[in-house]
Every structure is written in C-alpha cells, then in structure tokens.
Design an enzyme around this catalytic site. Structure first.
Site, PDB file in Angstrom:
ATOM      1  N   GLY A 265      41.839  11.712  66.066  1.00 50.85           N
ATOM      2  CA  GLY A 265      42.693  10.528  66.096  1.00 50.85           C
ATOM      3  C   GLY A 265      43.836  10.528  65.101  1.00 50.85           C
ATOM      4  N   GLU A 308      37.223  16.041  64.463  1.00 50.60           N
ATOM      5  CA  GLU A 308      37.733  16.647  65.704  1.00 50.60           C
ATOM      6  C   GLU A 308      39.226  16.385  65.914  1.00 50.60           C
ATOM      7  OE1 GLU A 308      33.613  15.816  68.228  1.00 50.60           O
ATOM      8  OE2 GLU A 308      35.224  14.334  68.222  1.00 50.60           O
ATOM      9  N   PRO A 309      40.084  16.892  65.058  1.00 48.40           N
ATOM     10  CA  PRO A 309      41.515  16.656  65.275  1.00 48.40           C
ATOM     11  C   PRO A 309      42.047  17.485  66.445  1.00 48.40           C
ATOM     12  CG  PRO A 309      41.179  18.103  63.371  1.00 48.40           C
ATOM     13  CD  PRO A 309      39.806  17.726  63.876  1.00 48.40           C
ATOM     14  N   GLY A 310      42.876  16.888  67.270  1.00 47.33           N
ATOM     15  CA  GLY A 310      43.524  17.611  68.356  1.00 47.33           C
ATOM     16  C   GLY A 310      45.029  17.534  68.172  1.00 47.33           C
ATOM     17  N   ARG A 311      45.554  16.325  68.400  1.00 45.01           N
ATOM     18  CA  ARG A 311      46.998  16.091  68.340  1.00 45.01           C
ATOM     19  C   ARG A 311      47.637  16.631  67.052  1.00 45.01           C
ATOM     20  NH1 ARG A 311      49.421  11.445  70.738  1.00 45.01           N
ATOM     21  NH2 ARG A 311      47.316  10.586  70.806  1.00 45.01           N
ATOM     22  N   ARG A 351      53.359  11.133  78.908  1.00 42.26           N
ATOM     23  CA  ARG A 351      53.155  10.139  77.851  1.00 42.26           C
ATOM     24  C   ARG A 351      54.220   9.028  77.816  1.00 42.26           C
ATOM     25  NH1 ARG A 351      52.795  10.834  73.041  1.00 42.26           N
ATOM     26  NH2 ARG A 351      50.940   9.585  72.678  1.00 42.26           N
ATOM     27  N   CYS A 382      60.579  11.540  91.709  1.00 42.15           N
ATOM     28  CA  CYS A 382      61.014  10.403  92.505  1.00 42.15           C
ATOM     29  C   CYS A 382      60.417   9.105  91.978  1.00 42.15           C
ATOM     30  CB  CYS A 382      60.609  10.624  93.958  1.00 42.15           C
ATOM     31  SG  CYS A 382      61.246  12.164  94.568  1.00 42.15           S
TER      32      CYS A 382
HETATM   33  N1  LLP Z   1      37.300  13.533  69.736  1.00 39.57           N
HETATM   34  C1  LLP Z   1      37.092  12.716  70.776  1.00 39.57           C
HETATM   35  C2  LLP Z   1      35.728  12.305  71.097  1.00 39.57           C
HETATM   36  C3  LLP Z   1      38.178  12.256  71.520  1.00 39.57           C
HETATM   37  O1  LLP Z   1      37.953  11.443  72.549  1.00 39.57           O
HETATM   38  C4  LLP Z   1      39.479  12.666  71.192  1.00 39.57           C
HETATM   39  C5  LLP Z   1      40.633  12.224  71.966  1.00 39.57           C
HETATM   40  C6  LLP Z   1      39.660  13.548  70.108  1.00 39.57           C
HETATM   41  C7  LLP Z   1      38.547  13.943  69.393  1.00 39.57           C
HETATM   42  C8  LLP Z   1      41.000  14.059  69.685  1.00 39.57           C
HETATM   43  O2  LLP Z   1      41.858  13.030  69.292  1.00 39.57           O
HETATM   44  P1  LLP Z   1      43.281  13.370  68.630  1.00 39.57           P
HETATM   45  O3  LLP Z   1      43.006  13.982  67.276  1.00 39.57           O
HETATM   46  O4  LLP Z   1      43.973  14.319  69.516  1.00 39.57           O
HETATM   47  O5  LLP Z   1      43.947  12.071  68.544  1.00 39.57           O
HETATM   48  N2  LLP Z   1      46.102  11.121  76.068  1.00 39.57           N
HETATM   49  C9  LLP Z   1      46.289  10.310  74.875  1.00 39.57           C
HETATM   50  C10 LLP Z   1      45.280  10.637  73.814  1.00 39.57           C
HETATM   51  C11 LLP Z   1      43.868  10.514  74.288  1.00 39.57           C
HETATM   52  C12 LLP Z   1      42.876  10.920  73.266  1.00 39.57           C
HETATM   53  C13 LLP Z   1      41.547  11.091  73.892  1.00 39.57           C
HETATM   54  N3  LLP Z   1      40.538  11.483  72.989  1.00 39.57           N
HETATM   55  C14 LLP Z   1      47.705  10.508  74.366  1.00 39.57           C
HETATM   56  O6  LLP Z   1      48.455  11.268  74.955  1.00 39.57           O
HETATM   57  O7  LLP Z   1      48.123   9.876  73.394  1.00 39.57           O
END
Ligand code: LLP
Length: 454
Positions: A265, A308-311, A351, A382
């Site tokens: 997050g 669990e960082p992704g973004r 997004r 479109c």
């Molecule tokens: N762990 C869990 C259980 C999650 O559900 C998520 C994201 C993450 C980790 C990674 O979160 P991050 O660090 O990337 O914020 N599609 C949306 C974001 C959806 C996130 C879903 N879960 C967007 O484009 O903003």
C-alpha cells in the site's frame, strides 16, 4: 489541474517522478539508462513500457534493507513483492536476486514466479476466492503461506491439504477497520468490503480458533492490508496495533503466532502536485515501533514480520512511450484545451479512467518549443473517458510523430491492461547499462486472432 512538463533534465533532476536513470541528452531527446527513447521506439515500436532495471532493483533493495535493519534485533523481516502491480519472469527473478519473495494472487502470478525459478517457499498466495487448483498448486510447490480470507477457505484449504496428506501453512487476513489510501475502490480494510475477517465483530478470532482445530492446517500468521497509494505512515501504525492486539488475544488462548504480515500500500508520486511519500525506512520504523511496544507490553517473543509492497517498487521505474497522432484544439467553458492523441490509452493504463488517477507527460523525442498550452493526453479508444493524462502543460510546438512519455506507469498499468477495441497490448522493454531488451513481447493482432477459433 495544470501540471507543466517536469521533464527529466540533463543533470538528472527529475523531481522524483521519472525513473532514476532518465536524462535529457544534449540533443534534447531523452534517454533511459543510456538508451535513447528514439532508439527504443525505432526498434520496438510504440506504445511500449520502458522499465529501468537498475531503478526497480534499487527500490526493491531499499525495502529489503529498511526492513532488515528495522527488525534485525527482533525476529527479522521478509519483503514480498506484490506481483499484481506488474509481474514477468524477469521481474520475479530480479526480485529474488535482491532478496525479496513474491506475493502471488492467482495461478497465473504463481506460475510466472515459479517459471522464473522462484521456489514455492519464497512465494505467498493471496485471494478472496482461490480455486482448488490454485491451492493445490501452492501446496504441491511448498508455498510459504496461503492467506485465508474467509471461513469458507478454512474448510477448503483444510480439505485439500488433508487429501494430500499435508499441513498447509496459513495466515488469516484481518479487517482492522483502518481506512487509508487513494480511491474508494483501493481502500481495503473498512468493514463493508469483500476482503478479510473482521476483528471488531470477532469473525477473525472465530476463524483462528477454527484453524487451530484443523489437523491439516499449520497456523503461522496474521495478515493485514489497509489499502493502496497511501502517502502517510499513520494508518500502518494504527493497523499494526490492531493486528498485534489479536496476537495478544491469541496468546491468551494459548495460540502462538510466529509471523505477522502488514501488507502493501505504500504510495508513490505521480505528479509534482503529489506529496513526497515517506521512505521505506520511515514505514519500517513505524512498524518496528508497534512491534517493539507490543513485545514490551505483553512479554511475548517478537514475531517475524513481512510486508508486500508492489506499486512503490515498480511504478516509478517504468514509463510508457507513445507516439503522438491527431492534435485538436477544443473550446471549453474554462478556455481552450488541446487534445493530444496517442497510439494507446485505457487499454495500457486504465487508472485515469477507473480512479481518476493523475499523471504527467513530456515530449521526449526532442525539445518541443513554444508557449505552454493546457493539454489533455487521450488515447485511441472509442470512449470519451479514454484519458491518459487529464491535464498537462505541453509546448505549443508538439507535433504528430513526436514521442510522448508518461512516467510512473509501472504499477497496475500493464497488469490491468486489456485488449479493448482489439488493440494489441504493448510489450515491456527493460533498459540497463546502455542496452534495451524486451522482457514481455508486444502482442500482435495475430495473437488475438489465434484465440478466435471461429
Ligand atoms: N498485498 C495485498 C494483499 C494487496 O491486496 C495489495 C494490492 C498489495 C499487497 C500491494 O499493494 P501496493 O503496494 O501495490 O499498493 N489497481 C489499484 C491498486 C489495487 C491494489 C490491490 N492490492 C491501482 O491501480 O491503484
């Protein structure tokens, strides 16, 4: 909002928005890690996602180091890269090389990590509606943990593990009641949504007790994920306290919980209007403080922590390279607006349409001169909502054929991409040390036709 083009400058000033190795050359075009975007467009076409390998690796390393440092004198920490943000074999391999594990949320993500050579023991499995096949694959591959999201899943995982004569390592996902993050759709810890088990109503506690009664389940940990694109540490501190209070409650019932996962997050900067996010070490410090206090107050041994960082790992390391096509000036209630169309759109970045997400853009094939014009970058789909950048100041000299780049598209761009209007999804080109190479090849119309069996 009118953002004037914060283009990467020769001295490397990128306002923290462009990937680390993005520079404007003396000739006025832009290069990433020593590769000119003009050459990338020529070799791989447009649109193309351009991934700065050293940048994504550096961000992964920053998280790993911050967590290792913060929890060294407690029970240590793990970082799981959230593959949903963007996953490919190369990225999974790089994450593993940097010491991270992978958080997978589907069979596809799980198989991609496995295909990259990441062992099951370094992968966690998520999802609110896992299929039997996903759980079986996870068990067969010796997964680190399966995060249980409902009472239904307690039965499901217990049954599938028992059938294999195994004990499934499981976490329970808690709903902590803490609200944080961007758009409503990406806030996840409030009560009225599909994820997790409520701590307030006691649903989580009931699930924990049920899990400990099942022979085929090995209860390892608690999990919480409070939302996404969070730009402050507050919510994490609050959620951590709730999670750790459940650990204390469990200890009072004689249930030992050796691991705790605080989810992802962590937010990033998309435009110079956005706040600068806290550093990984700031987030780690907040989590550490909560864990230290919990141990001090309860006398319990420290749990092993994961996040669990992704973004925050992939978003800033990638930009999307487009070619400008039609340009049109429109008279609006608030004055003139220029519509600059590019050769992609909502199929490569949903997004803006889905969350009203803000981005910026710059012309990267040359220095386009002229006064700054209020512009909107739009795609070729479109739909009038097919917006790439809502508002950006672009020079009046922008012409069709120019290359336009949108930075910070690494997370949830390619991964939420589609084939809307039967567009072929762009490939991902990684750049490193003066070399550019495809890590995900561009789709072709032939790929789509091959699925159409008549
Ligand atoms: N762990 C869990 C259980 C999650 O559900 C998520 C994201 C993450 C980790 C990674 O979160 P991050 O660090 O990337 O914020 N599609 C949306 C974001 C959806 C996130 C879903 N879960 C967007 O484009 O903003």
């Amino acid at each position: 909002m009118l953002e004037t083009t914060p283009a990467p400058e020769p001295d490397g000033t990128t306002e923290g928005i462009w990937s680390l190795n993005t520079r404007r050359t003396d000739a006025g075009d832009v290069e990433v890690a020593g590769v000119r975007v003009l050459d990338i467009a020529r070799e791989f076409g447009t649109p193309t996602y351009v991934l700065d390998e050293a940048d994504i690796r550096g961000r992964a390393r920053a998280w790993k180091t911050a967590m290792d440092d913060a929890f060294a004198d407690l029970a240590g920490a793990e970082v799981y890269y959230a593959g949903k943000a963007f996953l490919s074999k190369a990225v999974a391999r790089w994450m593993a090389e940097e010491g991270l594990n992978i958080d997978a949320a589907s069979e596809g993500e799980l198989r991609t990590a496995l295909a990259a050579g990441v062992p099951g023991a370094r992968i966690g499995l998520h999802g609110n509606n896992k299929s039997d096949a996903e759980i079986e694959l996870a068990l067969d591959e010796g997964i680190a943990h399966i995060v249980i999201d409902s009472l239904y899943e307690v039965d499901q995982v217990a049954r599938l593990a028992a059938a294999r004569g195994k004990r499934a390592p499981v976490y329970v996902r808690l709903t902590t009641g803490v609200h944080a993050g961007g758009h409503d759709f990406i806030q996840t810890a409030h009560e009225d949504q599909k994820f997790g088990l409520s701590v307030t109503t006691g649903a989580a506690q009931a699930a924990i007790e049920e899990i400990t009664r099942r022979e085929s389940l090995d209860f390892l940990g608690l999990h919480s994920h409070i939302g996404s694109q969070i730009l402050s540490t507050d919510g994490f501190g609050k959620a951590a306290k709730v999670v750790l209070s459940v650990r204390q409650w469990a200890a009072e019932q004689g249930i030992d919980i050796p691991e705790v996962d605080f989810g992802g997050g962590y937010g990033v900067r998309y435009t110079s209007d956005d706040d600068v996010p806290p550093a990984p070490s700031d987030f780690a410090a907040i989590l550490r403080e909560a864990v230290r206090e919990h141990c001090q107050e309860t006398g319990l041994p420290a749990p092993r922590i994961s996040i669990e960082p992704g973004r925050s790992i992939v978003a800033p390391a990638m930009m999307t390279l487009y070619e400008v096509g039609a340009i049109k000036d429109v008279q609006t209630d608030t004055g003139r607006r220029r519509y600059v169309s590019v050769d992609g759109g909502m199929s490569d970045n949903l997004r803006p349409a889905l969350y009203d997400a803000q981005y910026t853009a710059a012309i990267v094939s040359r220095v386009a001169n002229g006064e700054i014009v209020r512009s909107r970058v739009v795609g070729k789909h479109c739909e009038s909502g097919d917006i790439v950048v809502h508002g950006v100041g672009l020079p009046s000299g922008v012409e069709s054929g120019d290359l336009l780049a949108v930075p910070v598209t690494g997370a949830y761009g390619r991964s939420m991409g589609s084939n809307y209007n039967m567009l072929a999804r762009p490939g991902v080109v990684a750049v490193h040390d003066g070399k550019a190479y495809e890590i995900v090849r561009r789709e072709t119309i032939a790929d789509q036709l091959a699925l159409d069996v008549g």
